[in-house]
Every structure is written in structure tokens, then in C-alpha cells.
Scaffold this motif. Structure first.
Motif, mmCIF file in Angstrom:
data_model
loop_
_atom_site.group_PDB
_atom_site.id
_atom_site.type_symbol
_atom_site.label_atom_id
_atom_site.label_comp_id
_atom_site.label_asym_id
_atom_site.label_seq_id
_atom_site.Cartn_x
_atom_site.Cartn_y
_atom_site.Cartn_z
ATOM 1 N N UNK A 119 63.525 43.112 70.012
ATOM 2 C CA UNK A 119 63.508 44.532 70.367
ATOM 3 C C UNK A 119 64.790 45.234 69.934
ATOM 4 N N UNK A 120 65.908 44.532 70.061
ATOM 5 C CA UNK A 120 67.198 45.099 69.635
ATOM 6 C C UNK A 120 67.222 45.359 68.123
ATOM 7 N N UNK A 121 66.494 44.526 67.385
ATOM 8 C CA UNK A 121 66.461 44.652 65.920
ATOM 9 C C UNK A 121 65.464 45.716 65.459
ATOM 10 N N UNK A 122 64.749 46.331 66.406
ATOM 11 C CA UNK A 122 63.817 47.395 66.032
ATOM 12 C C UNK A 122 62.363 47.068 66.283
ATOM 13 N N UNK A 123 62.096 45.922 66.877
ATOM 14 C CA UNK A 123 60.715 45.564 67.217
ATOM 15 C C UNK A 123 60.202 46.439 68.343
ATOM 16 N N UNK A 124 58.879 46.533 68.458
ATOM 17 C CA UNK A 124 58.271 47.406 69.460
ATOM 18 C C UNK A 124 57.497 46.648 70.533
ATOM 19 N N UNK A 125 56.861 45.542 70.142
ATOM 20 C CA UNK A 125 56.029 44.788 71.086
ATOM 21 C C UNK A 125 56.246 43.292 70.883
ATOM 22 N N UNK A 126 56.530 42.579 71.983
ATOM 23 C CA UNK A 126 56.841 41.152 71.925
ATOM 24 C C UNK A 126 56.026 40.433 72.985
ATOM 25 N N UNK A 127 55.118 39.564 72.565
ATOM 26 C CA UNK A 127 54.250 38.848 73.508
ATOM 27 C C UNK A 127 54.370 37.342 73.303
ATOM 28 N N UNK A 128 54.735 36.636 74.375
ATOM 29 C CA UNK A 128 54.801 35.180 74.323
ATOM 30 C C UNK A 128 53.491 34.617 74.863
ATOM 31 N N UNK A 129 52.879 33.730 74.094
ATOM 32 C CA UNK A 129 51.640 33.077 74.523
ATOM 33 C C UNK A 129 52.023 31.852 75.349
ATOM 34 N N UNK A 130 51.537 31.742 76.580
ATOM 35 C CA UNK A 130 51.917 30.599 77.424
ATOM 36 C C UNK A 130 51.536 29.262 76.796
ATOM 37 N N UNK A 131 52.256 28.218 77.179
ATOM 38 C CA UNK A 131 51.912 26.861 76.743
ATOM 39 C C UNK A 131 50.578 26.451 77.372
ATOM 40 N N UNK A 132 50.080 25.285 76.993
ATOM 41 C CA UNK A 132 48.787 24.829 77.499
ATOM 42 C C UNK A 132 48.822 24.580 79.011
ATOM 43 N N UNK A 133 49.971 24.130 79.512
ATOM 44 C CA UNK A 133 50.177 23.945 80.949
ATOM 45 C C UNK A 133 49.038 23.158 81.615
ATOM 46 N N UNK A 134 48.171 23.823 82.388
ATOM 47 C CA UNK A 134 47.061 23.129 83.050
ATOM 48 C C UNK A 134 45.713 23.684 82.583
ATOM 49 N N UNK A 135 45.691 24.231 81.393
ATOM 50 C CA UNK A 135 44.454 24.759 80.815
ATOM 51 C C UNK A 135 43.348 23.691 80.900
ATOM 52 N N UNK A 136 42.149 24.043 81.377
ATOM 53 C CA UNK A 136 41.059 23.058 81.508
ATOM 54 C C UNK A 136 40.725 22.331 80.202
ATOM 55 N N UNK A 137 40.815 23.016 79.078
ATOM 56 C CA UNK A 137 40.539 22.358 77.796
ATOM 57 C C UNK A 137 41.625 21.347 77.447
#
Length: 336
Positions: free
Chosen positions: A300-318
């Protein structure tokens, strides 16, 4: 088996954890005395308080996210398995000996333990050190049961399916690029693992050329995971790239570096980014603090507008389903 965490965010606990972690000869592969000087004389004294502050930003009332998530994964697996499930950490608690002994209490005549390393890719500083440590504790205590290990599963169909499906919902939002950020390793680790002695990092396309070296090549395996996932999700080449995070020290590590790419991408027209971290199956300091906090700030500091982190698999049923398939050996050639 997972990596581990300090017992608390107190500096003394973080120091103890960092000393155990960084004194591992497969993490910092320098001669013992040099490693001792580096770790106990330079790195830990200067890094412990900073790391403690970083852990405080992600710590939950239940404790370390990595430990909490691994315990939740254990519970999810236990609901679907008749066999007892225990967890162990490579560093810190619960220890391998604790896990082995708990299993023996439940089954005194235990004949076989299946080790499921929570590392999809082979690296000497993650998968290898975890497996070898479990073997070492097994041998030292002269346990009579057999120890069997699930091989790296970076290209396993069930793992790829679980990972792809976890990313899929995020592709519905507007984004310019999906960044696959893998944990970095020093280039010398890649060279050390090259069983041919003349393949890895010799040419720009070495990871695409068939070689016996790929069995132990972390870089190749990261590329393979990315290819399989992007093919499954039909993501065009211009919409994704790979980088490597968590660099330690001044040595040459696998490039490009995640922090550098997050700084450069906005100037290249990438304003909306998704970040996935497939080397980690459980959210931890490296995903929750290094990427979701520091990485977001850099972008964001470099000029980005949207930053989304996708969670790890964690306890995903698959993911739970994929683990069961792996430990039961339902997929071909998964054990060693």
C-alpha cells in the motif's frame, strides 16, 4: 508434525525457541562454532525482542495460532479416524517424545506410527529436519514400533484440489495479480540437495527439465505446485507470479524476494493483489504478520490499492480429507 512456536510472547520464551530453531544445523548449515557465534552471539540477542513484539500482534487468547490451528486439525482428523492422532512440533512443545508416549499410553502394543509432516515441499530446513528429528527421537528411545513417513505431497492430487478450492472464491473479486509467496531458502540448500551435482540452478529453466534432483529440489516443487494450481483454476500466466519470503541474513536466497516484489508491483500497474502462501498449511507468524501486516504495508505504501491474503488450508474439510488419504496410503507411492 508442524514447525512449532514459542510457549509465550515473553522474550525469554522467544529466545529459547529461536535458539533451538536457529541452532538446527539444517536451518543454519554453518560449522557448529560459527553457528553458535552467529545464533547466540548476534542473531538471538538482537532479534528476540523484535520477534516477541511480532508474535504479540498475532497471538490469540488460546495461544500461538500455529499451535492452536494444528490442535484443531488434530481434532478434525480424530473425528474421522479410528486410529489415535497426536501432534508434535519440530521446535518447542509438544515434543516428538510426548507424542510417541501418548500414543503408547493409548495403544501399549503399538506396531506402527505414520508421520504426516505438515510441509508439502522437500527442504532440508523444514521437511527434512522434521523427519530426521522424529527418526532420531524414535531411535534414541528404542521404541519397538515402526515409523513410516508420508513423502512430500506438493503434486498430490488431493492436496492440489484442496489448495485450489481454497483459492477459488477469492478469484471472484477484482484483482490484477495472484502472488504465490513461498518460504525462501538459501540457494546453497538447493545446491546441497542436488543429487546429480550438476543440475540445480545451472540454467534458468532447470526446474522445467526432468532430473533426479527434483525429488529433493524445493524450488522445482514450489514451481510444480503453482503450475498445478493455476492450471486447475485456469489462471492465465500474466495474472500470477511466484516469490520467496522470510529471508534471513545476507546470503543469496531464492529470488525474487516477496518484499521486493510487493514494493515494485504497484509501479508495474498491479494495484490489486491476492497473496497465497502454499508452503504453509497452517497460518503462522510468516503469513499473519510478515505477509498480512508487513507485506500489506509495503504494498500500500508503494501505491497499491487492494491487498488480500488468502488463508492457509488450516482445517479446511478438503485438506482434512487429503491428509486422511495420504496417511492411509490411498494415493500411490505416498510413504517411505
Amino acid at each position: 508434525m508442524n514447525l512449532g512456536s514459542p510457549d509465550s510472547t515473553e522474550v525469554k520464551d522467544v529466545k529459547r525457541y529461536l535458539n533451538e530453531f536457529l541452532m538446527d544445523e539444517r536451518v543454519i548449515d554453518s560449522p557448529y562454532l560459527l553457528r553458535l557465534l552467529l545464533v547466540k552471539g548476534i542473531i538471538v540477542p538482537f532479534r528476540a525482542s523484535k520477534s516477541a513484539e511480532a508474535y504479540k500482534t498475532i497471538w490469540t487468547k488460546e495461544g500461538s495460532p500455529l499451535i492452536v490451528i494444528t490442535k484443531e486439525l488434530q481434532q478434525s482428523l480424530q473425528k474421522q479416524l479410528d486410529e489415535p492422532v497426536e501432534i508434535a512440533m519440530r521446535y518447542g512443545n509438544p515434543t516428538p517424545q510426548n507424542a510417541y508416549n501418548n500414543l503408547l499410553k493409548i495403544i501399549p502394543g503399538l506396531e506402527e506410527v505414520i508421520l504426516m509432516p505438515l510441509y508439502p515441499h522437500y527442504a532440508m530446513s523444514s521437511y527434512e529436519t522434521a523427519v530426521e528429528y522424529m527418526k532420531e527421537v524414535h531411535k534414541k528411545n528404542k521404541y519397538s514400533f515402526k515409523l513410516v513417513t508420508v513423502k512430500p505431497y506438493y503434486n498430490n492430487e488431493d492436496y492440489i484440489h484442496a489448495l485450489s478450492e481454497s483459492i477459488k472464491p477469492y478469484l471472484q473479486q477484482d484483482f490484477d495479480k495472484l502472488l504465490f509467496s513461498y518460504h525462501g531458502v538459501p540457494e546453497r540448500h538447493i545446491l546441497k540437495g542436488d543429487v546429480t551435482g550438476n543440475h540445480c540452478l545451472k540454467t534458468s529453466g532447470c526446474c522445467e527439465k526432468d532430473s533426479p534432483a527434483h525429488q529433493y529440489c524445493y524450488r522445482h516443487q514450489c514451481f510444480q505446485t503453482t503450475t498445478l494450481v493455476t492450471n486447475a483454476l485456469q489462471i492465465p500466466k500474466q495474472k500470477f507470479e511466484i516469490s520467496f519470503q522470510s529471508r534471513l541474513g545476507r546470503d543469496k536466497w531464492l529470488t525474487p524476494y516477496t518484499a521486493q516484489r510487493l514494493s515494485d508491483l504497484p509501479n508495474e500497474g498491479v494495484k490489486k493483489i491476492l497473496v497465497a502462501c502454499p508452503a504453509f498449511v497452517s497460518d503462522c507468524l510468516e503469513t499473519l504478520e510478515e505477509i498480512a501486516e508487513q507485506g500489506k504495508e509495503i504494498f500500500l505504501h508503494a501505491g497499491g490499492e487492494s491487498f488480500t491474503v488468502i488463508p492457509c488450508l488450516n482445517t479446511d474439510p478438503l485438506w482434512v480429507k487429503a491428509i486422511i488419504s495420504l496417511v492411509k496410503g490411498e494415493t500411490s507411492d505416498v510413504r517411505k
